[in-house]
Write an enzyme that holds these catalytic residues in place. Sequence first.
Site, short mmCIF file in Angstrom:
data_model
loop_
_atom_site.label_atom_id
_atom_site.label_comp_id
_atom_site.label_asym_id
_atom_site.label_seq_id
_atom_site.Cartn_x
_atom_site.Cartn_y
_atom_site.Cartn_z
N CYS A 280 83.19 36.11 100.36
CA CYS A 280 83.08 34.76 99.80
C CYS A 280 83.08 34.72 98.26
CB CYS A 280 81.83 34.05 100.32
SG CYS A 280 81.48 34.35 102.04
N ARG A 309 78.12 46.86 104.68
CA ARG A 309 76.73 46.41 104.75
C ARG A 309 75.85 47.54 105.28
NH1 ARG A 309 77.71 40.57 107.68
NH2 ARG A 309 79.23 39.82 106.17
N GLN A 327 86.88 41.52 108.20
CA GLN A 327 86.78 40.18 108.76
C GLN A 327 88.11 39.45 108.66
OE1 GLN A 327 83.32 38.76 106.24
NE2 GLN A 327 82.44 38.62 108.28
N ASP A 329 88.72 36.44 107.69
CA ASP A 329 87.87 35.50 106.98
C ASP A 329 88.71 34.35 106.41
OD1 ASP A 329 85.42 34.74 106.06
OD2 ASP A 329 85.09 36.53 104.85
N HIS A 331 88.16 30.55 103.84
CA HIS A 331 87.40 29.44 103.26
C HIS A 331 88.32 28.24 103.17
CE1 HIS A 331 85.16 33.01 101.87
NE2 HIS A 331 84.12 32.24 102.09
N LYS A 416 76.01 25.37 111.27
CA LYS A 416 77.15 26.18 111.73
C LYS A 416 77.36 26.13 113.23
CE LYS A 416 74.37 30.37 112.26
NZ LYS A 416 74.39 31.83 112.32
N HIS A 462 83.39 27.81 105.88
CA HIS A 462 83.56 29.25 105.89
C HIS A 462 83.70 29.65 107.34
CE1 HIS A 462 81.68 33.47 105.35
NE2 HIS A 462 82.98 33.51 105.45
#
Lengths: 591, 591
Positions: A280, A309, A327, A329, A331, A416, A462
């Site tokens: 992000c 992570r 990911q 991913d 946005h 979410k 997101h």
Amino acid sequence: MNKQKDLEALRHSAEHVLHTAMQKLYPNLRKVMGPPIETGFYMDFDLERQSISPDDFPKIEAEMQKIIDARLPVTGKEITIKDAAELFADNQYKLNTIKEIEKAGENPEIYEIGTPKDEYYDIDLCKGPHVKNTKEIKAFKLLSVAGAYYKGDENNKMLQRIYGTAFPTSKELKEHLKNLEEAEKYNHRKLGKQLGLFAIIPEIGKGLPVWLPNGYAIRRELEDYMLKLERKHGYKHILTPHISKEILFKTSGHLDFYKDSMYAPMQIEDESYYLKPMNCPAGMMVYKLGIKSYRNLPIKMGEFGTVYRYEKSGELHGLQRVRGFTQNDAHIFCTPKQLQKELEKVIDLLHTFYKDVGFEKYKFRLSLSDPKAEKYTFCGSREGWKQAEKELESVLQKRGLEYERAVGKAVFYGPKIDVQAINVYGKEDSISTIQIDFNLPERFGIYYIDEKGNKAHPFVIHRALIGSFERFFAFLIEHYKGAFPVWLAPIQAQVIPVSDKNNEYALEIAKKLMEKDLRVEADISDNTMQAKIREAQMQKIPYMLIVGDKEEKNQSVSVRLRSGENKGSLPIKEFTDIIIQKYLTKDLQLW
Amino acid sequence: MNKQKDLEALRHSAEHVLHTAMQKLYPNLRKVMGPPIETGFYMDFDLERQSISPDDFPKIEAEMQKIIDARLPVTGKEITIKDAAELFADNQYKLNTIKEIEKAGENPEIYEIGTPKDEYYDIDLCKGPHVKNTKEIKAFKLLSVAGAYYKGDENNKMLQRIYGTAFPTSKELKEHLKNLEEAEKYNHRKLGKQLGLFAIIPEIGKGLPVWLPNGYAIRRELEDYMLKLERKHGYKHILTPHISKEILFKTSGHLDFYKDSMYAPMQIEDESYYLKPMNCPAGMMVYKLGIKSYRNLPIKMGEFGTVYRYEKSGELHGLQRVRGFTQNDAHIFCTPKQLQKELEKVIDLLHTFYKDVGFEKYKFRLSLSDPKAEKYTFCGSREGWKQAEKELESVLQKRGLEYERAVGKAVFYGPKIDVQAINVYGKEDSISTIQIDFNLPERFGIYYIDEKGNKAHPFVIHRALIGSFERFFAFLIEHYKGAFPVWLAPIQAQVIPVSDKNNEYALEIAKKLMEKDLRVEADISDNTMQAKIREAQMQKIPYMLIVGDKEEKNQSVSVRLRSGENKGSLPIKEFTDIIIQKYLTKDLQLW
């Protein structure tokens, strides 16, 4: 109460029966807790230096059966803090819980099995719900025993935990146990090795999987699929570095709130750089590269971003729990007016995706703010949260989707929707997430110029349809038991010559199919045809193309499916059309 | 001597003329060194606190012209160490060099311009070669001035460096200067910004480029192209993590020999992890996952692997010199018998690749061991090195390729072929490398079982056709001046409605083309048609599809090329066939 709730009550009661039995067999036992879980129940207990093993299960199960056969009532009631503290005076764990209940200003509840005059009698601190009588537990089984830290904190004492399960009928239990056995047989770590999909190599590191050729072929196919699908939905893709300067994660707040999951910084010329734990922050910086007007929105920015992570080594598990993962991913930056439509499009994209990978069962969970906690005071505005929550819920309703409503479970930065897929064994896993982020747009000062010429924060959706390629792949492997549909199969067809006289023809057929960007190989090793067929079947290759003199003469192939079924001889052109058609339409059936 | 050698001598002499002129104008100047380079020459000098700026160039150039017009002879000879030390007694830099020459057991050589009785006379420590007379320098120009550390070491004194160039004719010089101007106009950093290809974002970090949507579209296209091409050549692809445990880089030797280019380690649960500077070590571990027989070879294992290497911040430059980059990497494991054929296949793959991306000019450099230094004693065997060098050379000869033979330039782990492409401005850049690695197979204990049942080290060909996607992209952007062929263009066609009445039709056309996985957009903004055309042309989009009422009625599009040329109206079906044909065949021409 619905079926799922009934099942939970049944399993929770089975756990109380387990406790009653254990208390009888091991009088020193101090129970800590014992909830129902997705697939059964577990019980945590403290037995000091005595440890329980699966060898003890028959004895415990026999004791449990006696309690069930005794048809004892199960009853609950509220009591006072003082009474509770007296009742559980010899159990420090329960006393801790009672203190917490007191602190929350609530009253303790207890559940009893039987009455003090029965042979079996048990009393436990518990909110229920339970079945009314132990006789309702028609089928149960203890499954395994493990260690578990008190409150999940490794600084606390290590307790013991027994896992078990229970069902309303023995048929269902039997089916479940068979599923478990199958699941073990087809677990992704076993199949991953057998099919050359991935490897964890000690010298490289725990939790850092290596994608092997067969696994990478699937990963690449999935990435390409997603890239093309998202492009058609108006997404554009970026790629950002795996390390970034400290200032980026200070701005995003990760160094304040997420530092425990991040790795230590590296110094480069007096500046600190971190491995990114999320994509992000860099995505926000890319949005900021030029001034945006409402005319430029929505902007849909995707990234196949690899993040790192920290996870404790004890918690790492195959591809399911790793330290580095990628990911799918994205946005989506949009105006308030566009929010509803964009959410709908995300849900539609998700359905297309789940259909194409062959997931039929999945469920939605909507996490909303706690109206009492006023989480939106942390970031975003009251109206922003209200709109976001209303529209997330409305899109689920509009699309006629069943969902669980989790009030108070929103994360601090926004509400979410999480999506869990359920595989053939009933095993569930979080695959996708769709979140509204009120935090980053504020922290990064993200804005657009609205119709009136004023600066406004855009809504940021997101979403990660594949939250982790690694985790998703674990699920996919087990879902298909390694027998992937044509479009995902690492090797889509194996050409097998009848004898080495046909090797040239086999190579020619393979080459023709490879020219069409199909993943095909010819096995011209010294092995016998039978051994080659066995090997291809072991590798779960969708099609075996057997070629002998007859096929060579007719420019054809003899098609055998991985199930062993023979489809007879086909002109090569005809087979090519079939496999391409199956590939392009993502047909889940081989024939 | 060939043409290139002549040009080098000319430029080297121009540099001596520069020194002669500078010595006259700035008597305090101490020259350090001054070689010819690919595109001209430079001279490093120490002028204490006085600094030269481009404003001084006209004066210096006028002085140089006088020396050329004086038609002075340029002569060289060998002298003794003692004489040399006396001659350059007032120049510590030259004295250092003389000491080095003495240490190497050689004799110093000097070159003179003119004779001591001429107005201009210069004597310099130099091995030449040079032109015979200054009059041969027909055209020269000083270009820029920069700082440079003595011996390139930042702990040493900062010197000044003047860059210049020289040519046999003023026509060639003029052309070169025009090229330089063009190159500046179309430099990849400028175009990268203008076309939204990539960005260096300070908060993310220097040397850590972000691929923006238009750049990523090209990167992805290139990756897909390479993946498919390599698959057809029998490669299989893997993906390994960006961090690995210390033991991996201890085994590979990187921590002994390459540590300066690596970032500091991160501690994870008492173990040190490093960002990988190369993909090879993990590749070796993957080879080792199972026992290999000669029957399994060759194994061709590719990886689009992102590596991180330390570069000084002062040396970072756009996409050309970065701290993180992705390689189109591969390791080919083969038997000695297979080596020649595998090398041929790599060269053939390279030709296909260069043709498809439109590179016409490129050259080969073969780096061999120094027979005196016996490098192969470090790793590998004498026969291994001999075979590898012979076969590398033989494949170049067999394919009829011109190449530079660089004896003594092999790296410690093996001989190699480097390939440099030359762009339209004559600028060169290293694009590909093909190396034989004798080191890693030994260090990792890589072997296969040969025909006799013995363990043997395979040959490892380490090749990267795209040594760095980032660097390659910089080259590609400048090569095409941002006007990419259809298959690489981030947006392949822009649909432009004549008026907003035609917006729906424009969207419909765009959608139809996008369904075919073409990268197409419709510009339905409020701008005028003229403004939209200008914008598409600025973005160097290959095709503009203008659609008005007439086109809508006829289900056609009016095609305009980015050159401004109109191709008239075409049925949509016909245009679709054309663009798909151009895309699939990688046609470099738009029409």
